[in-house]
Design an enzyme around this catalytic site. Structure first.
Site, short mmCIF file in Angstrom:
data_model
loop_
_atom_site.label_atom_id
_atom_site.label_comp_id
_atom_site.label_asym_id
_atom_site.label_seq_id
_atom_site.Cartn_x
_atom_site.Cartn_y
_atom_site.Cartn_z
N LYS A 221 0.86 -1.19 0.00
CA LYS A 221 0.00 0.00 0.00
C LYS A 221 0.90 1.24 0.00
O LYS A 221 1.73 1.40 0.89
CB LYS A 221 -0.90 -0.01 1.23
N LYS A 275 -2.19 -1.42 -3.82
CA LYS A 275 -3.05 -0.25 -3.73
C LYS A 275 -2.21 1.02 -3.77
O LYS A 275 -1.21 1.05 -3.05
CB LYS A 275 -3.83 -0.34 -2.41
N1 FVT Z 1 -8.15 1.38 3.52
C1 FVT Z 1 -9.00 1.67 2.45
C2 FVT Z 1 -8.58 2.90 1.75
O1 FVT Z 1 -7.69 3.57 2.22
C3 FVT Z 1 -9.26 3.26 0.46
C4 FVT Z 1 -8.56 4.36 -0.24
C5 FVT Z 1 -9.34 4.97 -1.39
O2 FVT Z 1 -10.31 4.44 -1.91
O3 FVT Z 1 -8.88 6.04 -1.76
#
Ligand code: FVT
Ligand code: MG
Length: 353
Positions: A221, A275
């Site tokens: 992440k 992510k």
């Molecule tokens: N822990 C989940 C997220 O941080 C989602 C981030 C996003 O959709 O920008």
């Protein structure tokens, strides 16, 4: 004969024609366009497909009843009271989306330094899990584990003298995971990027007899600007102090992503995630090729907002951009995508038939 990209190179040198029926025709043996000449032909040679099985739909929760509240920076996305989230779970089922993910907007009055609401067995997420599972036990529910929706400072962990504490945070995350799993959550998804949290959560779940609860680790992440609208949606945008670069990854790195993923697998992750999505497709590919694990990718709020905003301005064909962006994840090797487009994309996939 030397072969490159499936054709003997020498073949390209051979001139086949002295005369031709078509004036001005180039002397080409190979014409890649032939395989694109009609939709049926394109379907025959298509290498990657997106299906509704590939989608995980993130939903935002808010306290109240029969309430839907637009997220300003995510056109088309609402915060939902629990009863409305149950309705959307039903919609997901009908659309054959296998899994939904739940994220709470926490009222500022319930936020504190320690994010105590995260471990409240009756918090909004747990209420929603119970309500959805009661009506639709067949749908998968993923719950995020991190403290940012619950802390007054908006960080994912406990903080002391401006430092995010690792080991102390992990202890709280285990308790958060347990209240969610006990409420009926199927997949625990730690997104906090603390070291060692997957092992600790796995141990906590196993000790409580929750052996079948899966872990999808947000393994790689990145500290990203593309999370902006999400922080709006969960109410952390205004409160966040500083940035998350001491725990989320530096966007310049990919070897490091492999080390992070390797650790999470060793610690017991059943599935791993990269992510954000589109800016990190190279990482998705490397992770899939290296570990051959179920690999997921999060098309985050900023990616959604970019496409939605451009479409609303008439600058992009929103539907086509949505489908193209989702297919890109499949091409990069992902097994599934968390996306705010999930219901729209599923509707489109089902009408395409
Ligand atoms: N822990 C989940 C997220 O941080 C989602 C981030 C996003 O959709 O920008
Ligand atoms: Mg890690």
């Amino acid at each position: 004969m030397a072969i490159k990209y499936g054709r003997p190179i020498e073949l390209r040198e051979v001139s086949r024609r002295d005369s031709t029926a078509v004036p001005h025709a180039l002397d080409l043996t190979v014409r890649p366009r032939r395989n694109r000449k009609a939709e049926w032909a394109r379907r025959m040679v298509r290498e990657n497909v997106l299906t509704t099985d590939d989608l995980i739909w993130p939903l935002f929760l808010i306290d109240g009843h029969n309430k839907r509240e637009q997220v300003a920076s995510m056109p088309g996305v609402d915060r939902l009271s629990v009863d409305q989230a149950v309705r959307e779970a039903e919609r997901a089922m009908k659309l054959t989306i296998p899994c939904i993910a739940l994220f709470p907007y926490t009222d500022p009055s319930l936020r504190d330094e320690e994010g105590s609401e995260a471990t409240n067995p009756d918090n909004l997420v747990c209420q929603a899990v119970r309500a959805i599972k009661k009506e639709f036990p067949e749908i998968g529910i993923l719950c995020d584990v991190a403290l940012d929706p619950f802390t007054s400072h908006g960080h994912d962990g406990l903080i002391s003298d401006g430092k995010i504490l690792n080991d102390e945070t992990v202890a709280v995350l285990v308790r958060q995971a347990l209240v969610q799993a006990e409420a009926g959550c199927d997949i625990i998804a730690p997104s906090d990027m603390m070291d060692g949290r997957v092992a600790a959560i796995r141990e906590g779940l196993d000790r409580s007899g929750l052996l079948d609860v899966q872990i999808m680790a947000y393994a790689a992440k990145y500290a990203s600007a593309f999370y902006g609208p999400f922080r709006d949606a969960i109410g952390s945008a205004k409160t966040l102090t500083g940035d998350k670069r001491t725990y989320q990854m530096d966007s310049a790195n990919t070897d490091e992503a492999l080390r992070e993923v390797e650790l999470d697998i060793a610690e017991g992750a059943d599935m791993v995630m990269v992510k954000p999505g589109m800016p990190y497709l190279d990482v998705v590919r490397r992770v899939k090729d290296t570990f051959a694990m179920p690999t997921f990718v999060y098309q985050v709020s900023g990616e959604y907002a970019m496409i939605a905003a451009a479409a609303n301005n008439g600058w992009l064909d929103g539907e086509r951009a949505m489908m193209e962006s989702l297919l890109a994840f499949k091409r990069a090797g992902a097994d599934g995508v968390l996306s705010y487009f999930a219901p729209k994309a599923a509707e489109k996939l089902r009408t395409q038939g």
